[in-house]
Design an enzyme around this catalytic site. Sequence first.
Site, PDB file in Angstrom:
ATOM      1  N   TYR A 101     -82.087  95.052  72.779  1.00 53.33           N
ATOM      2  CA  TYR A 101     -81.924  95.439  71.377  1.00 53.33           C
ATOM      3  C   TYR A 101     -80.930  96.589  71.311  1.00 53.33           C
ATOM      4  O   TYR A 101     -81.005  97.545  72.087  1.00 53.33           O
ATOM      5  CB  TYR A 101     -83.267  95.901  70.783  1.00 53.33           C
ATOM      6  CG  TYR A 101     -83.097  96.486  69.394  1.00 53.33           C
ATOM      7  CD1 TYR A 101     -83.215  95.682  68.265  1.00 53.33           C
ATOM      8  CD2 TYR A 101     -82.767  97.833  69.204  1.00 53.33           C
ATOM      9  CE1 TYR A 101     -83.022  96.203  66.994  1.00 53.33           C
ATOM     10  CE2 TYR A 101     -82.567  98.351  67.945  1.00 53.33           C
ATOM     11  CZ  TYR A 101     -82.698  97.539  66.840  1.00 53.33           C
ATOM     12  OH  TYR A 101     -82.492  98.056  65.581  1.00 53.33           O
ATOM     13  N   GLU A 189     -77.433  95.987  63.514  1.00 55.34           N
ATOM     14  CA  GLU A 189     -78.148  95.758  64.767  1.00 55.34           C
ATOM     15  C   GLU A 189     -77.786  94.433  65.415  1.00 55.34           C
ATOM     16  O   GLU A 189     -77.475  93.453  64.741  1.00 55.34           O
ATOM     17  CB  GLU A 189     -79.669  95.899  64.595  1.00 55.34           C
ATOM     18  CG  GLU A 189     -80.320  94.820  63.807  1.00 55.34           C
ATOM     19  CD  GLU A 189     -81.849  95.003  63.704  1.00 55.34           C
ATOM     20  OE1 GLU A 189     -82.384  96.096  63.928  1.00 55.34           O
ATOM     21  OE2 GLU A 189     -82.511  94.004  63.373  1.00 55.34           O
TER      22      GLU A 189
END
Lengths: 378, 288
Positions: A101, A189
């Site tokens: 991530y 993201e």
Amino acid sequence: MKLHEYQSKRIFAKYGIPIPEGDVAMSAAEARQIAQRLGGRVVVKSQVLVGGRGKAGGIKLAKDADEAEALADQILGMTIKGLTVDKVLIDQAADIREEIYLGITIDRARRKPVMMASSEGGVEIEEVAKATPEKISKLIIDPATGLMDYQARNLAFDLGMRRASIRQFTIIAKGLYQAFTESDASLAEINPLVVTGDDKLLAVDGKIVLDDNALFRHKDLAELRDVQEEAEAERQARHAGISYVKLDGEIGCMVNGAGLAMATMDIIKLYGAEPANFLDIGGGAKSDKVAAALRIILSDSNVKAVLFNIFGGITRCDEVARGILEALKEVPTDVPMVARLVGTNEEEGRRILAEAQMATAKSLAEAAERAVAMAQTN
Amino acid sequence: MAILVGKETRLVVQGITGREGAFHTQQMIEYGTQVVAGMTPGKGGDWVHTVPVFDTVKEAVNATGANTSIIYVPAAFAPDTIMEAADAGIELIVCVTEGIPVLDMVRLRHFLDQTDARLIGPNCPGVISPGTAKVGIMPGHIHKPGPVGLVSRSGTLTYEVVQALTDQGLGQSTAVGIGGDPIIGTNFIDILRLFESDPMTDHVVLIGEIGGSEEERAAQFIATEMSKPVTAFIAGRTAPPGKRMGHAGAIIEGGEGTAQEKIAAFEAVGVKVARQPAEVADLVAQRI
């Protein structure tokens, strides 16, 4: 304003972040063509502006163009959390060894951008934060210098990344920061950022949320808005310059000011009912805006009563009262209403409403009590 | 003076020639605020009401001794205007403007942290010390002088609470709107500290809302650094997660910033939290 996955990834690509080969299809036939062109295994991904697409069955792996066509046919038209899928992204399938991530948002308390990275990619970062917060590395970025190479390298080592990938990771992290600042995003993201079997990095899924207040200087990004994903009432509210959030209750409310609008919702609950919406008409609203707001409230069929709460300062109570009556002429309704108007020109406002036989209240508590009673008997 | 604004305030209005700027300048003068200058680039030499207009803040400061500024400039230009005021030596800058991009505020805070200027707002109603000075857009007549200090992230909700206090005969020392954006110039703790050392203030009312964690930090500060009683109200108990409730900063993100958490943080340190705006006045009355 949220961007779709394919829109976000195309922006990432402009900043040197590698993304899978792929394209968007509006039909199963188109999906087949794209899959054929890409060759090999592909992923068919619904493009809707909600999380949890995978769990809902909106992301599927296809071994060839035939299967891609069949899956696209299945996924197109599906409803995910109330949104209908009208396009799918067909991406070349990646050879996944690890999922990372990597995201940037604003740290409100520190008043600076914060980059977050975790070796637990592919799941929602909020879940990682709850279950294993120690697996998230955070990095505060100085807005004057931007993200430095050493900071990105440190993150890569924190993630336990192999040497072969570190230089590439640095380029991606810096690209993401640049995409974040130059788009005026509030969130950017990559999840997951995939490490492939041959140590290559690939942004397999991505998300950008833009700062609505900065859209004035990003005309190109503003045009990416998917109006089909927007509820009709929300679209109308946006055009009228009204802040509106639909809720599930039965009492519609119209208020001037965001804090007061929230307090009005809360007091409805305190008196035993649920608010149908948040609605702030803003300061100095004229009667046409009030009329637009009332039409939006009444378009919700759950609404059994309406409460107006206006604390007049710049906003004039008589203007609001005229707006209410104007809207009622256009949208006749038998939904009962109660108005609480105080401040600038309150007497004139109350007189106008009294002449039209509308109930008025002196205090917010009284107005809430009456609105709740009206909803229960309606 | 109470806090921030008072008889010593010498105000320059940035954006005075605009519709809002001109209107509120009149209102502030009528309230008794010393409005000494206006500023709009290219309009130097003009007059608005009885106020001389300058091209730059620096000129306004040199000619009039202005020490406070208020900003009625559109969001696209407001950050530049705020920096100009800070650079010209203005001590207190109040920014009413709504809709400044968050990343502009990030850069602006970074700049301001290296100056002596204090910014209130943006996206706020301003500051009023009842009976002496009003630097903002709030309706002056609902206030009355007295011992209650107010600090709030909201506009009209503050007026609602002020009205309730005034109706019960509880006057205010100063009411400060710190603004509804995610990044603001002055936070709850800064204002609580000023009220704690202000001899005119006996009791403080804090009005918060969903989003961020400034209320939780304020609760810690109250527990460890304040002797004066504090009463709170938190808006947004019924707000759903992930939705922005009007204010750019009013959003529950990743399960954080709920009203319930904030209320619990206050109650844990003995701060009474009202269930509805008017109840704030009842709770204050019980303790004054």
